[in-house]
Design a protein around this motif. Structure first.
Motif, PDB file in Angstrom:
ATOM      1  N   TYR A  84      52.759  -4.117  52.667  1.00 32.37           N
ATOM      2  CA  TYR A  84      51.375  -3.752  52.974  1.00 32.37           C
ATOM      3  C   TYR A  84      50.867  -4.397  54.266  1.00 32.37           C
ATOM      4  O   TYR A  84      49.664  -4.467  54.495  1.00 32.37           O
TER       5      TYR A  84
ATOM      6  N   THR B 141      45.088  -2.827  43.203  1.00 35.08           N
ATOM      7  CA  THR B 141      45.402  -1.814  44.213  1.00 35.08           C
ATOM      8  C   THR B 141      46.801  -1.270  43.995  1.00 35.08           C
ATOM      9  O   THR B 141      47.034  -0.052  44.023  1.00 35.08           O
ATOM     10  N   ILE B 142      47.746  -2.171  43.778  1.00 35.39           N
ATOM     11  CA  ILE B 142      49.133  -1.762  43.538  1.00 35.39           C
ATOM     12  C   ILE B 142      49.243  -0.992  42.229  1.00 35.39           C
ATOM     13  O   ILE B 142      49.946   0.023  42.136  1.00 35.39           O
ATOM     14  N   TRP B 143      48.521  -1.468  41.211  1.00 33.78           N
ATOM     15  CA  TRP B 143      48.558  -0.794  39.908  1.00 33.78           C
ATOM     16  C   TRP B 143      48.102   0.657  40.028  1.00 33.78           C
ATOM     17  O   TRP B 143      48.727   1.573  39.490  1.00 33.78           O
ATOM     18  N   ASP B 144      46.984   0.875  40.722  1.00 32.98           N
ATOM     19  CA  ASP B 144      46.474   2.232  40.874  1.00 32.98           C
ATOM     20  C   ASP B 144      47.406   3.085  41.728  1.00 32.98           C
ATOM     21  O   ASP B 144      47.475   4.306  41.543  1.00 32.98           O
ATOM     22  N   GLU B 145      48.101   2.462  42.663  1.00 30.02           N
ATOM     23  CA  GLU B 145      49.066   3.192  43.476  1.00 30.02           C
ATOM     24  C   GLU B 145      50.256   3.627  42.628  1.00 30.02           C
ATOM     25  O   GLU B 145      50.767   4.741  42.778  1.00 30.02           O
ATOM     26  N   LEU B 146      50.681   2.758  41.715  1.00 28.07           N
ATOM     27  CA  LEU B 146      51.809   3.089  40.840  1.00 28.07           C
ATOM     28  C   LEU B 146      51.408   4.043  39.720  1.00 28.07           C
ATOM     29  O   LEU B 146      52.248   4.778  39.202  1.00 28.07           O
ATOM     30  N   ASN B 147      50.133   4.009  39.354  1.00 26.04           N
ATOM     31  CA  ASN B 147      49.650   4.820  38.233  1.00 26.04           C
ATOM     32  C   ASN B 147      48.418   5.622  38.642  1.00 26.04           C
ATOM     33  O   ASN B 147      47.304   5.356  38.172  1.00 26.04           O
ATOM     34  N   PRO B 148      48.561   6.591  39.542  1.00 25.55           N
ATOM     35  CA  PRO B 148      47.400   7.375  39.976  1.00 25.55           C
ATOM     36  C   PRO B 148      46.780   8.138  38.809  1.00 25.55           C
ATOM     37  O   PRO B 148      47.484   8.678  37.968  1.00 25.55           O
TER      38      PRO B 148
ATOM     39  N   HIS C  33      38.769  -1.025  46.274  1.00 22.73           N
ATOM     40  CA  HIS C  33      39.074  -2.393  45.854  1.00 22.73           C
ATOM     41  C   HIS C  33      38.502  -3.430  46.802  1.00 22.73           C
ATOM     42  O   HIS C  33      38.224  -4.550  46.404  1.00 22.73           O
TER      43      HIS C  33
END
Length: 231
Positions: free
Chosen positions: A65, A74-81, A91
């Motif tokens: 990043y 942020t990473i969580w939402d990127e992995l789980n849209p 965020h």
């Protein structure tokens, strides 16, 4: 899904039921509800890494990043849209960049004080092994070996350094969250505007961290003076 847990949909950017967002939690001021910013609850889904994902952790020499701190949400939402999260507050990773920079300076300065404590302890007792001692352990050992009288310069210096270690721990162990509010344009549409930054359980900003850095620098000065008085 989150709306099943809360009984309310996230809504679109035009509806805005979720008007205040923190990096980690969002609050619905109308319904009086809070929910995790991440799209799904951690205990409701099992994350698995593919061989490509695993390789990306070890093969890249550059930060994924860039030179920024990126929140786990942020990473969580990127992995789980999740399409239900459309129109929710950002965020605030970029808005928190200066706070993260100052946090790094606070920690680095605290490390200088810790190194000075090690030098002081070796001066007091050359036989002591300081290799695996934390700053708190170094300070406690010095307190025992010096046994300074209350109100003495040594006691004042050690107490000041103890306070600095506590403030350092606050910077190390807490994350920064940025809260946003939706500002509507008279011509239609709008934008999310950052309105508050929080570290730990309280409002915190760059001025507070600058004060923390000043405190850490004074603690290093106190440690150096203490070493000088013992030399």
């Amino acid at each position: 899904m989150l709306k099943q847990h809360l009984g309310e949909t996230a809504g679109s950017a035009d509806q805005k039921p979720w008007t205040i967002g923190y990096d980690g939690w969002q609050t619905n001021s109308r319904a009086g509800l809070s929910r995790p910013r991440a799209a799904l609850m951690l205990n409701s889904v099992a994350l698995t890494l593919s061989p490509v994902d695993t390789a990306s952790m070890t093969d890249k020499s550059q930060p994924r990043y860039g030179e920024h701190v990126v929140s786990w949400t942020t990473i969580w939402d990127e992995l789980n849209p999740d399409p239900d999260d459309a129109g929710v507050p950002p965020h605030g990773d970029h808005e928190a960049a200066e706070m993260h920079r100052l946090r790094g300076l606070v920690m680095a300065q605290a490390a200088e004080t810790e190194a000075a404590l090690g030098a002081i302890l070796k001066q007091v007792d050359p036989a002591v092994n300081i290799e695996r001692m934390t700053a708190g352990q170094l300070l406690s050992t010095l307190q025992q070996k010096l046994s300074p009288n209350a109100g003495s310069n040594q006691a004042i210096a050690l107490d000041f350094i103890r306070q600095a270690i506590r403030r350092r721990n606050h910077s190390v162990h807490n994350t920064v969250r940025v809260g946003h509010s939706w500002r509507s344009y008279t011509t239609g549409g709008g934008e999310w505007v950052s309105v508050i930054s929080i570290m730990g359980d309280s409002e915190y900003d760059e001025h507070d961290l600058l004060a923390d850095l000043a405190f850490q620098q004074e603690a290093t000065v106190a440690a150096a003076r203490l070493l000088m008085s013992l030399s």
